[in-house]
Design an enzyme around this catalytic site. Sequence first.
Site, short mmCIF file in Angstrom:
data_model
loop_
_atom_site.label_atom_id
_atom_site.label_comp_id
_atom_site.label_asym_id
_atom_site.label_seq_id
_atom_site.Cartn_x
_atom_site.Cartn_y
_atom_site.Cartn_z
N TYR A 150 0.81 -1.21 0.00
CA TYR A 150 0.00 0.00 0.00
C TYR A 150 0.85 1.27 0.00
O TYR A 150 0.30 2.37 -0.07
CB TYR A 150 -0.95 0.00 1.20
CG TYR A 150 -2.18 -0.83 1.00
CD1 TYR A 150 -2.09 -2.18 0.71
CD2 TYR A 150 -3.45 -0.28 1.10
CE1 TYR A 150 -3.20 -2.96 0.53
CE2 TYR A 150 -4.57 -1.05 0.92
CZ TYR A 150 -4.45 -2.39 0.64
OH TYR A 150 -5.57 -3.17 0.45
N LYS A 219 2.22 -14.04 6.11
CA LYS A 219 2.48 -15.03 5.07
C LYS A 219 3.98 -15.26 4.98
O LYS A 219 4.59 -15.30 3.92
CB LYS A 219 1.91 -14.53 3.73
CG LYS A 219 1.84 -15.60 2.64
CD LYS A 219 0.92 -16.75 2.97
CE LYS A 219 0.90 -17.75 1.81
NZ LYS A 219 0.20 -19.00 2.18
N ASP A 285 -3.55 -17.33 5.11
CA ASP A 285 -4.62 -18.10 4.47
C ASP A 285 -5.30 -19.05 5.46
O ASP A 285 -6.51 -19.25 5.42
CB ASP A 285 -4.11 -18.84 3.24
CG ASP A 285 -2.81 -19.58 3.49
OD1 ASP A 285 -2.05 -19.18 4.37
OD2 ASP A 285 -2.55 -20.56 2.76
N ASP A 309 -6.52 -5.71 5.29
CA ASP A 309 -7.63 -5.30 4.43
C ASP A 309 -8.56 -6.48 4.19
O ASP A 309 -9.78 -6.39 4.36
CB ASP A 309 -7.06 -4.78 3.11
CG ASP A 309 -8.03 -3.85 2.39
OD1 ASP A 309 -9.19 -3.72 2.83
OD2 ASP A 309 -7.63 -3.25 1.38
#
Length: 420
Positions: A150, A219, A285, A309
């Site tokens: 971002y 992640k 995930d 987000d």
Amino acid sequence: MASKIVKSEHGLLQVPDQPIIPFIIGDGIGPDIWHASVRVFDHAVEKTYAGRRKIEWKEVLAGEKAFNETGEWLPEKTLQVLKEYLVGIKGPLTTPIGGGIRSLNVALRKELDLFVCQRPTKWYEGVPSPVKHPEDVNMVIFRENTEDIYAGIEFAAGTADAQKIQNFLRDELHVDYNFSSETGVGIKLVSEKGSKRLIRAAIEHALEHNLPSVTLVHKGNIMKFTEGAFKNWGYELAETEFADKTYTWGQWERTKAEKGDLAANAEQQHALDSGKILIKDVIADNFLQQILLNPKDYSVIATLNLNGDYISDSLAAIVGGIGIAPGANINYDTGHAVFEATHGTAPRFANTDTMNPSSVILSGVMMLVYMGWQEAADAIVKALGETIKAKTVTVDFYNLMKDATLVKTSEFADHIIEKL
């Protein structure tokens, strides 16, 4: 006499009984939901404090209204006012089409260095939900707000800049990738400072509110030097700055390696029984599954920008949708905070007096808590919950409920005010 909120030399907010608070009314449905929400805020404050406290609202411009009146989407004057008065609130803003500012929301966060995006997610009885037990969801997301992809450092495919980056990666760093003129390039930024200040805020929130755990969502199994570093810095922070108040999975693993499972489990249980909070981590995930399967296991979440987000919007869907999801952008070091509706402008419903104002109302609740006006915040939450439970709702909930009463945006606020 109305005056500014300031931060003391000891780092605490000093909130007068009549604070001046800037607001951005927002685009599209912004005016409808703001006019409903501000009546709720004002009535709650007046009722709760018997007239002793009152907010003086100061409008500042951003978005379409600013562009129409000044020719600028985000006037410098608006930024200066928000900097000067510390605490503000805003409705949804249009993202300008074409060049210039990518996103007004991102620009505000960047200019004020609002490094925490805080999104609480809680179910209110009666709110339609796609899951069987939405009441099991009660989390606060701490999303890093200034870094990750971002940061907006990207170069379009086919441009000279993209080609320069590709050439450098291939020729200087010997990156093994089949680059071409059709390849766009983006850069992911994750720093130790940015990660630690976000995770520090999450841990302090858990301690202040007596919550059981902070989960680092990442992640890092794939992006080892960005998301993996975020996780590692989080554990390092907990084991140094908060060693007497936290117990980490890293400590559990070390004890397990030295003494075995039973000793590690006993050590962890003793730590939690003594009031320490658990610091753990989950792959992003997997976490998106866990919020459906085992939401009771999570309370405070610390994560990077993109993960945050996705996660916050997924959680919002579980508890009723983005229309009831509040948000805050905060710099705990400077005291600056902008509270906001988390949904879009929905321009086709502008001036229809039909949309749900709950996102702005609950963002205002967060603002009141931040100011230390907990009693007024609690009164609004209670009245809002009673209104929804009575099935007196706007069209978004009405279409999903049986035997509900459909009301307009302004009427929904009236019902909340009646219950205050």
